[in-house]
Design an enzyme around this catalytic site. Structure first.
Site, mmCIF file in Angstrom:
data_model
loop_
_atom_site.group_PDB
_atom_site.id
_atom_site.type_symbol
_atom_site.label_atom_id
_atom_site.label_comp_id
_atom_site.label_asym_id
_atom_site.label_seq_id
_atom_site.Cartn_x
_atom_site.Cartn_y
_atom_site.Cartn_z
ATOM 1 N N PRO A 84 65.726 52.204 -29.859
ATOM 2 C CA PRO A 84 66.747 52.783 -30.571
ATOM 3 C C PRO A 84 68.185 52.768 -29.929
ATOM 4 O O PRO A 84 68.194 53.119 -28.642
ATOM 5 C CB PRO A 84 66.227 54.151 -30.902
ATOM 6 C CG PRO A 84 64.884 54.085 -30.649
ATOM 7 C CD PRO A 84 64.640 53.097 -29.451
ATOM 8 N N GLU A 85 69.162 52.177 -30.484
ATOM 9 C CA GLU A 85 70.468 52.051 -30.047
ATOM 10 C C GLU A 85 71.347 52.882 -31.245
ATOM 11 O O GLU A 85 70.968 53.218 -32.359
ATOM 12 C CB GLU A 85 70.992 50.701 -29.645
ATOM 13 C CG GLU A 85 69.811 50.033 -28.571
ATOM 14 C CD GLU A 85 70.522 49.203 -27.670
ATOM 15 O OE1 GLU A 85 71.870 49.165 -27.691
ATOM 16 O OE2 GLU A 85 69.782 48.354 -26.970
ATOM 17 N N LYS A 103 73.613 58.379 -30.055
ATOM 18 C CA LYS A 103 72.181 58.126 -30.220
ATOM 19 C C LYS A 103 71.160 59.611 -30.695
ATOM 20 O O LYS A 103 70.026 59.643 -30.494
ATOM 21 C CB LYS A 103 71.483 57.735 -28.942
ATOM 22 C CG LYS A 103 72.118 56.410 -28.501
ATOM 23 C CD LYS A 103 71.038 55.683 -27.563
ATOM 24 C CE LYS A 103 71.510 54.510 -26.789
ATOM 25 N NZ LYS A 103 70.858 54.495 -25.652
ATOM 26 N N ASN A 127 70.431 49.397 -23.764
ATOM 27 C CA ASN A 127 70.125 48.240 -22.922
ATOM 28 C C ASN A 127 70.065 46.883 -23.638
ATOM 29 O O ASN A 127 70.511 46.101 -23.014
ATOM 30 C CB ASN A 127 68.627 48.357 -22.283
ATOM 31 C CG ASN A 127 68.319 47.927 -20.938
ATOM 32 O OD1 ASN A 127 69.405 47.999 -20.063
ATOM 33 N ND2 ASN A 127 67.114 47.165 -20.904
ATOM 34 N N ARG A 157 64.455 50.046 -16.815
ATOM 35 C CA ARG A 157 64.654 49.279 -17.807
ATOM 36 C C ARG A 157 65.013 47.618 -17.395
ATOM 37 O O ARG A 157 65.526 47.475 -16.498
ATOM 38 C CB ARG A 157 66.149 49.524 -18.201
ATOM 39 C CG ARG A 157 66.444 51.148 -18.958
ATOM 40 C CD ARG A 157 67.607 51.514 -18.929
ATOM 41 N NE ARG A 157 67.974 52.853 -19.174
ATOM 42 C CZ ARG A 157 67.916 53.318 -20.832
ATOM 43 N NH1 ARG A 157 68.196 52.326 -21.731
ATOM 44 N NH2 ARG A 157 68.267 54.602 -20.836
#
Length: 268
Positions: free
Chosen positions: A2-3, A51, A165, A254
């Site tokens: 999710p972004e 977010k 990311n 990440r």
């Protein structure tokens, strides 16, 4: 993962299903709020802030949730089978007469007074998809620590809210800089363009079911490729610009993707 664009779409789905409706079921499956009962309250709205998700109820209560890497909200019709994961991963159930919203694997779930929302989102920088967006403030935030790595600066939600990311890797590729280059070493016009490009990307994807950066705007259009992203998730595959294999490195748990030919700067 999710972004900002994904979280906005989630807020829209939740708001469409719950907004203006009275809860018939309220089940918060976290120890601190397990006894809280919102049944009978009207959902005023569900909104995204960066977010973060804020579900507001009458009588001044807000349910704050954050998806982070694995969390998700799913909306089901009355009688529809839930299929977002096993029951032990459910953290919240909010139901009306027609819909049920189920929160899976939510790492953050808390109930607070609506007047206290700033305690959980007040630290955020300008929201790329929000009414508070301010490119000048964002630019100042990014340049406040010129020795900081670009990737870290973009991911810091205190600088600007909504970048995750995927967008971080894609933005660094577009700026032709590795994520490890100190932000102060970018020419000012490039940093300024980085901010405007971030806004363009999220705006272009706010209504799309599948995120793309290669065709996000007319200027970025790659008409001869079916690839949705420039570098993210493309380790070992040829760069869309130069055909050099894209590389990946683990960075704070990440994956970070970049092209060693197109992007200049440190590599870790």
């Amino acid at each position: 993962m999710p972004e900002g664009d994904t979280v906005l779409q989630t807020a829209r789905r939740l708001d469409a299903a719950l907004g203006g409706q009275v809860l018939t079921v309220s089940d918060l499956r976290v120890p601190r709020f397990a006894t809280a009962d919102l049944t009978g309250r009207t959902v005023l709205d569900v909104t995204a802030r960066g977010k973060h998700l804020l579900t507001r109820f009458e009588e001044g209560l807000t349910l704050h949730s954050h998806l982070r890497m694995e969390g998700a909200w799913r909306v089901y019709g009355h009688g529809e089978r839930w299929k977002g994961g096993p029951a032990h991963q459910i953290r919240a159930v909010l139901a009306t007469a027609e819909h049920t919203a189920v929160g899976y694997r939510l790492p953050v779930l808390e109930l607070l007074r609506t007047e206290d929302e700033e305690q959980v989102v007040g630290h955020l920088g300008p929201d790329l998809l929000g009414p508070d967006w301010d490119p000048d403030t964002t630019l100042r935030n990014l340049l406040a620590d010129p020795g900081r790595r670009i990737g870290d600066a973009l991911l810091d939600q205190r600088n600007l809210a909504g970048i995750g990311n995927v967008y971080m890797c894609e933005l660094c590729f577009m700026a032709r800089a590795t994520p490890w280059l100190p932000v102060g070493e970018l020419p000012l016009p490039v940093t300024t363009r980085l901010v405007s490009t971030a806004k363009q990307l999220l705006e272009a994807n706010r209504d799309r079911p599948v995120r793309t950066t290669t065709r996000a705007t007319e200027a970025m259009s790659r008409r001869h490729t079916r690839e949705r992203l420039f570098v993210y998730g493309r380790a070992g595959r040829p760069c869309l610009r130069c055909r050099t294999p894209v590389r990946v490195a683990d960075r704070d748990d990440r994956p970070t993707y970049w092209c060693p030919h197109c992007q200049s700067g440190p590599t870790g």
